[in-house]
Scaffold this motif. Structure first.
Motif, short mmCIF file in Angstrom:
data_model
loop_
_atom_site.label_atom_id
_atom_site.label_comp_id
_atom_site.label_asym_id
_atom_site.label_seq_id
_atom_site.Cartn_x
_atom_site.Cartn_y
_atom_site.Cartn_z
N MET A 112 -0.28 -22.28 0.11
CA MET A 112 0.08 -22.06 -1.29
C MET A 112 -0.02 -20.58 -1.66
SD MET A 112 -1.39 -25.07 -0.61
CE MET A 112 -0.92 -26.79 -0.78
N ASN A 113 -1.09 -19.93 -1.22
CA ASN A 113 -1.23 -18.50 -1.47
C ASN A 113 -0.11 -17.70 -0.80
OD1 ASN A 113 -3.85 -17.25 -2.87
ND2 ASN A 113 -4.44 -19.19 -1.94
N LEU A 114 0.20 -18.06 0.44
CA LEU A 114 1.24 -17.32 1.16
C LEU A 114 2.58 -17.44 0.44
CD1 LEU A 114 0.35 -18.25 4.86
CD2 LEU A 114 0.00 -16.06 3.71
N ALA A 115 2.90 -18.62 -0.05
CA ALA A 115 4.14 -18.79 -0.79
C ALA A 115 4.08 -18.02 -2.11
CB ALA A 115 4.40 -20.27 -1.04
N GLY A 116 2.93 -18.02 -2.74
CA GLY A 116 2.76 -17.32 -4.00
C GLY A 116 2.94 -15.82 -3.89
N PHE A 117 2.60 -15.26 -2.73
CA PHE A 117 2.75 -13.81 -2.54
C PHE A 117 4.19 -13.35 -2.77
CE2 PHE A 117 -1.05 -13.57 0.60
CZ PHE A 117 -1.93 -13.55 -0.47
N LYS A 118 5.15 -14.22 -2.48
CA LYS A 118 6.55 -13.84 -2.65
C LYS A 118 6.88 -13.59 -4.12
CE LYS A 118 7.93 -16.49 1.45
NZ LYS A 118 8.71 -17.64 1.96
N LEU A 119 6.09 -14.19 -5.00
CA LEU A 119 6.27 -13.97 -6.43
C LEU A 119 5.33 -12.89 -6.97
CD1 LEU A 119 6.50 -17.71 -7.59
CD2 LEU A 119 8.38 -16.17 -7.00
N LEU A 120 4.13 -12.82 -6.42
CA LEU A 120 3.13 -11.86 -6.90
C LEU A 120 3.45 -10.43 -6.47
CD1 LEU A 120 -0.21 -13.77 -6.11
CD2 LEU A 120 1.00 -13.68 -8.28
N ASP A 121 3.81 -10.27 -5.20
CA ASP A 121 3.94 -8.92 -4.63
C ASP A 121 4.98 -8.06 -5.33
OD1 ASP A 121 1.94 -9.61 -2.91
OD2 ASP A 121 3.19 -9.80 -1.14
N PRO A 122 6.17 -8.57 -5.65
CA PRO A 122 7.15 -7.71 -6.33
C PRO A 122 6.68 -7.18 -7.68
CG PRO A 122 8.23 -9.65 -5.44
CD PRO A 122 6.75 -9.89 -5.32
N LYS A 123 5.78 -7.92 -8.33
CA LYS A 123 5.26 -7.50 -9.62
C LYS A 123 3.94 -6.73 -9.50
CE LYS A 123 7.17 -11.38 -12.34
NZ LYS A 123 7.69 -10.66 -13.52
N GLY A 124 3.40 -6.66 -8.27
CA GLY A 124 2.13 -5.96 -8.06
C GLY A 124 0.94 -6.69 -8.67
N ILE A 125 1.03 -8.01 -8.83
CA ILE A 125 -0.04 -8.78 -9.45
C ILE A 125 -1.20 -8.91 -8.45
CG2 ILE A 125 -0.70 -10.97 -10.50
CD1 ILE A 125 1.41 -9.48 -12.09
N PRO A 126 -2.42 -8.48 -8.82
CA PRO A 126 -3.56 -8.61 -7.91
C PRO A 126 -3.91 -10.07 -7.64
CG PRO A 126 -4.01 -6.97 -9.61
CD PRO A 126 -2.76 -7.69 -10.02
N ASN A 127 -4.24 -10.37 -6.40
CA ASN A 127 -4.70 -11.69 -5.98
C ASN A 127 -6.13 -11.53 -5.49
OD1 ASN A 127 -3.84 -14.56 -5.50
ND2 ASN A 127 -4.51 -14.07 -3.44
N VAL A 128 -7.08 -12.03 -6.27
CA VAL A 128 -8.50 -11.75 -6.02
C VAL A 128 -9.25 -13.02 -5.63
CG1 VAL A 128 -10.62 -10.83 -7.04
CG2 VAL A 128 -8.40 -9.87 -7.70
N ALA A 129 -10.10 -12.90 -4.59
CA ALA A 129 -11.01 -13.97 -4.17
C ALA A 129 -10.32 -15.31 -4.03
CB ALA A 129 -12.19 -14.07 -5.14
#
Length: 386
Positions: A112-129
């Motif tokens: 789920m996190n790996l799939a979410g990175f495709k949405l988070l990374d372009p916006k630079g959204i931090p993914n913490v803990a």
């Protein structure tokens, strides 16, 4: 008149510019910071996600009651993925596009996190803990990603090596979900076997809703497995250990990772899980209940929730405390850049979890130490650390 109009126009431009500047960082207003999480509140890892979410809320409620961080309240929005990919992606889309979250905290599940990175990374959204110990949580671009503890690979590697040396085991096997989560534990188990100078001989794959493990355990018995590493759901891990005892497989040593290092696993009635090992990167809460930091946490948590905390309540609380430390260090002019710089400056002993968390520009993994524990008389007991 012209001069007055020009002055009003200039003032309007400045006001618009200020508004645009403040709107550049999503999830941040003058009085609020929105933090999101895509967690498991109803699926096979709900025993992880529910207490972790409660632990985080204890911190955020306390901080908000005291005025927030630099005058901003923290709004923690949690979406339930049920450990299902379609629901996880719905959650990510809602949090990013409707709630406009500033950062993610404690999202659960490796795939789920790996799939979410495709949405988070372009916006630079931090993914913490994130609530996964996958080494892929620090994949490139690493800048916006921060994990708390050691990886599944190292946990299974060190755990296998310890058990092989302790019991003279010769054959290592793995029971796992065929996902990124399971495959990393499989590879760590193979690495541990190689370091210990023993053989990796067999593996079995399983579905998330599987409940009958007699056939798989019979196969592993035929293969002569001495050590069996487990990368399954919480109830599945308990079922495997209980089934093995019913089958008389008392010589097999079962090893889980952080995903199995739960209070509920140790406390299964009837001593079902006694003798089960787990390798994780934090120390058990109740084994240290009389120490100052755990004792204070237990008291605060019980007062806030009316319940006794469990291990993942502690992790949720610890992660939220880390988030608050970084938000405070980032200052009132909160941006993703200032937050990331603040995270990279953190270096402290987390006396609650029993490990040291240290970050830097090239180091986004907080702690490295692995603790191996075993269930004895319904409680976790520390037997080794590396």
């Amino acid at each position: 008149m012209t001069k007055g109009i020009k002055g009003l126009a200039a003032a309007a431009v400045l006001a618009v510019s200020a508004t645009l500047a403040s709107a550049q960082t999503q999830g941040v207003t003058d009085d609020e910071i929105v933090i999101g999480s895509v967690n498991d509140l109803s699926g096979i890892f709900a025993a992880v996600g529910v207490p972790a979410t409660m632990g985080a809320n204890v911190v955020f409620d306390r901080v908000n009651a005291a005025g927030g961080v630099h005058g901003r309240a923290i709004r923690y929005v949690v979406e339930d993925n049920g450990y299902q990919m379609p629901r996880a992606m719905q959650g990510y889309n809602k949090l990013l596009n409707r709630d406009q979250v500033f950062a993610m905290l404690q999202s659960l599940g490796t795939p789920m996190n790996l799939a979410g990175f495709k949405l988070l990374d372009p916006k630079g959204i931090p993914n913490v803990a994130p609530l996964t110990a996958s080494s892929q949580m620090l994949q490139e671009p690493m800048k916006n990603k921060f994990t708390s503890f050691s990886t599944y690979f190292d946990q299974s590697r060190i755990g296998v090596k310890y058990l092989a040396g302790q019991f003279g085991a010769q054959n290592v096997c793995t029971m796992y979900l065929p996902t990124d989560f399971g495959e990393e534990i499989l590879e760590g188990s193979k690495a541990g076997a190689e370091e210990a100078g023993v053989a990796f001989v067999a593996e079995t794959t399983h579905k998330p809703d599987e409940t009958d493990f007699v056939g798989s355990l019979s196969k592993l018995k035929e293969e002569g497995c001495d050590i069996v590493t487990i990368a399954l759901g919480v109830r599945q891990a308990i079922t495997v250990v209980g089934t093995a005892k019913k089958m008389g497989l008392t010589d097999m040593k079962f090893l889980g990772t952080a995903a199995s290092f739960l209070t509920v696993v140790a406390q299964v009635p009837g001593g079902v899980t006694d003798g089960f090992y787990a390798a994780a990167s934090w120390q058990d809460l109740w084994a240290r209940a009389d120490d100052p930091a755990p004792a204070a946490f237990i008291e605060e948590y019980k007062a806030a929730t009316g319940e006794d905390p469990v291990g993942f309540s502690m992790l949720g609380y610890s992660a939220a405390e880390m988030m608050v430390k970084a938000l405070e260090a980032a200052g009132p002019d909160l941006t993703h850049e200032s937050f990331i710089a603040a995270m990279e400056s953190l270096d402290y002993d987390d006396e609650l979890v029993g490990n040291r968390l240290t970050y830097g520009p090239e180091d986004h993994q907080g702690a490295d130490t692995v603790f191996v524990n075993v269930v004895e008389n319904g409680a976790w007991k520390l037997v080794y650390e590396e």
